[in-house]
Design a protein around this motif. Structure first.
Motif, short mmCIF file in Angstrom:
data_model
loop_
_atom_site.label_atom_id
_atom_site.label_comp_id
_atom_site.label_asym_id
_atom_site.label_seq_id
_atom_site.Cartn_x
_atom_site.Cartn_y
_atom_site.Cartn_z
N UNK A 191 0.83 -1.21 0.00
CA UNK A 191 0.00 0.00 0.00
C UNK A 191 0.86 1.26 0.00
N UNK A 192 0.31 2.30 -0.61
CA UNK A 192 0.90 3.63 -0.53
C UNK A 192 -0.05 4.49 0.31
N UNK A 193 0.35 4.78 1.54
CA UNK A 193 -0.49 5.51 2.48
C UNK A 193 -0.60 6.98 2.09
N UNK A 194 -1.83 7.53 2.21
CA UNK A 194 -2.06 8.95 1.97
C UNK A 194 -2.44 9.62 3.29
N UNK A 195 -1.66 10.61 3.67
CA UNK A 195 -1.90 11.31 4.94
C UNK A 195 -3.12 12.22 4.83
N UNK A 196 -3.78 12.45 5.96
CA UNK A 196 -4.91 13.38 6.01
C UNK A 196 -4.66 14.42 7.09
N UNK A 197 -5.28 15.59 6.94
CA UNK A 197 -5.14 16.67 7.92
C UNK A 197 -6.45 16.97 8.64
N UNK A 198 -7.54 16.37 8.16
CA UNK A 198 -8.85 16.68 8.72
C UNK A 198 -9.84 15.60 8.30
N UNK A 199 -10.77 15.28 9.19
CA UNK A 199 -11.83 14.34 8.84
C UNK A 199 -11.48 12.89 9.10
N UNK A 200 -12.45 11.97 8.85
CA UNK A 200 -12.28 10.57 9.20
C UNK A 200 -12.01 9.63 8.03
N UNK A 201 -11.76 10.14 6.82
CA UNK A 201 -11.56 9.24 5.68
C UNK A 201 -10.25 9.53 4.95
N UNK A 202 -9.72 8.47 4.33
CA UNK A 202 -8.51 8.60 3.52
C UNK A 202 -8.64 7.65 2.33
N UNK A 203 -7.91 7.96 1.27
CA UNK A 203 -7.97 7.20 0.02
C UNK A 203 -6.56 6.70 -0.27
N UNK A 204 -6.30 5.43 0.02
CA UNK A 204 -4.96 4.86 -0.10
C UNK A 204 -4.81 4.09 -1.40
N UNK A 205 -3.57 3.89 -1.82
CA UNK A 205 -3.30 3.24 -3.10
C UNK A 205 -2.87 1.79 -2.89
N UNK A 206 -3.45 0.91 -3.69
CA UNK A 206 -3.07 -0.50 -3.70
C UNK A 206 -1.93 -0.69 -4.70
N UNK A 207 -0.84 -1.32 -4.28
CA UNK A 207 0.35 -1.42 -5.12
C UNK A 207 0.52 -2.78 -5.79
N UNK A 208 -0.24 -3.78 -5.38
CA UNK A 208 -0.07 -5.11 -5.93
C UNK A 208 -0.72 -5.22 -7.31
#
Length: 374
Positions: free
Chosen positions: A299-316
């Motif tokens: 996975x490629x983690x995406x940081x967030x600065x506000x709120x309860x959701x994030x959209x991460x990248x699948x690398x496989x």
């Protein structure tokens, strides 16, 4: 009206109440009616004596006053209450968009923010994409201005953004409003996660910056009270509100009296409820960050600065749709794949606002191990 299926709601209709491990929810942890009433002396008795007749179409005056108090310079006259955020979006877009108009929506976004445009004959729709720079999600204001046409009527944004977690800074809020002022464009600002800042910068409501901006708020997301089905629009643009309230006459007409009562109790304790949600998110983020640090090849983690959701990248080397389907089929772990948003790239949404995240994350890790992804 002919309108496309709401892909996210169709997906949740299958899994939201059957999958045991919800790792993608966009709301924050809820509570019981008793827990909410216990926050205020005398609230339970008053609730039991609540009259169950019709309510005012514009919303309970005291509720409108409490909502106005969240903003810098708003009064009850600037507030229109709805039966949830969805009704507010649908009403506003139907009133504003006509044949020959053009609208721009921040993208990805909540589908109802732009789907009405697709249902209006000869109404043009453009996507202002949030981009992945390899570490985080970013926006380009030059790209936004390049999309503007002479017939551009509305720009719709969502910040903190669902699903990416991207959040405008206050400087960017001002920049966005200045662009709308420059081109005399209406701004629809979905701010249902307002108050869940994690970086120490308290964001301003956009309607406080621009008189043609409508700010959308709701009890569902940041406050974790989705069952109340209470949302609102706030703006100094009374002409638009007058049009939208007439459209509301063909929808709910008015809201639920018990829901408005409970919303008033909640908003009198707004800071306490928002702090509760932020603490849950922060605790869950610590666990999720450790999880992603263990699996940098997956996975490629995406940081967030506000709120309860994030959209991460699948690398496989597997389509994210197939990966998410396997997770829910094998272990009952629900994630939201990017194809729900018609997004290019292999991304999935995770939600951090609920207390069940640690257990769901553990099951997700079991899935990775059992299916030999690690």
């Amino acid at each position: 009206m002919k309108i496309n299926d709401f892909k996210l709601e169709c997906y949740f209709g299958i899994y939201e109440f059957t999958a045991p491990y919800l790792l993608t929810q966009s709301d924050c942890e809820s509570m019981s009616t008793r827990e909410l009433l216990d926050m205020e002396k005398g609230a339970e008795e008053a609730y039991l004596n609540q009259w169950l007749g019709y309510t005012e179409t514009w919303g309970d005056p005291e509720l409108r006053e409490l909502i106005a108090g969240l903003y810098k310079d708003m009064t009850t006259e600037d507030v229109l209450v709805f039966h949830g955020a969805q009704e507010a979006i649908f009403g506003y877009m139907n009133v504003m968009l006509n044949e020959g108009d053009h609208m721009i929506a921040m993208y990805p976004n909540y589908q109802s923010a732009y789907e009405v445009a697709n249902s209006v004959p000869n109404c043009e729709f453009s996507k202002w994409y949030i981009k992945d720079d390899g570490e985080k999600w970013v926006v380009d204001f030059d790209a936004l201005e390049a999309l503007i046409k002479p017939n551009t009527k509305v720009i719709a944004v969502n910040s903190p953004n669902n699903p990416t977690g991207y959040t405008f800074t206050n400087e960017e809020i001002k920049q966005l409003c200045d662009i709308c002022k420059k081109h005399d464009i209406y701004l629809f600002s979905d701010e249902v996660y307002k108050g869940l800042e994690l970086d120490g910068e308290k964001r301003e409501w956009m309607a406080d910056y621009y008189h043609k901006c409508v700010s959308l708020g709701v009890m569902s997301k940041a406050y974790g009270l989705a069952g109340l089905r209470v949302g609102w629009l706030v703006t100094k643009d009374h002409e638009t509100l007058e049009k939208v309230v007439k459209f509301k006459h063909y929808m709910s007409i008015c809201d639920s009296a018990p829901s408005e009562f409970l919303s008033k109790v909640a908003l009198r304790h707004s800071d306490q409820l928002l702090e509760r949600s932020k603490n849950i998110i922060k605790d869950n983020l610590k666990l999720v960050d450790k999880f992603f640090d263990k699996y940098p090849n997956l996975f490629e983690k995406k940081a967030i600065t506000c709120g309860p959701v994030a959209f991460h990248k699948l690398l496989i080397d597997m389509p994210v749709k197939e990966f998410c389907q396997l997770a829910v089929d094998k272990k009952g772990v629900l994630l939201l794949p990017s194809d729900i948003y018609d997004m290019e790239g292999e991304y999935f949404r995770m939600g951090y606002g609920r207390k069940g995240v640690p257990e769901s994350l553990a099951k997700f890790e079991e899935f990775l191990i059992e299916e030999k992804f690690v």
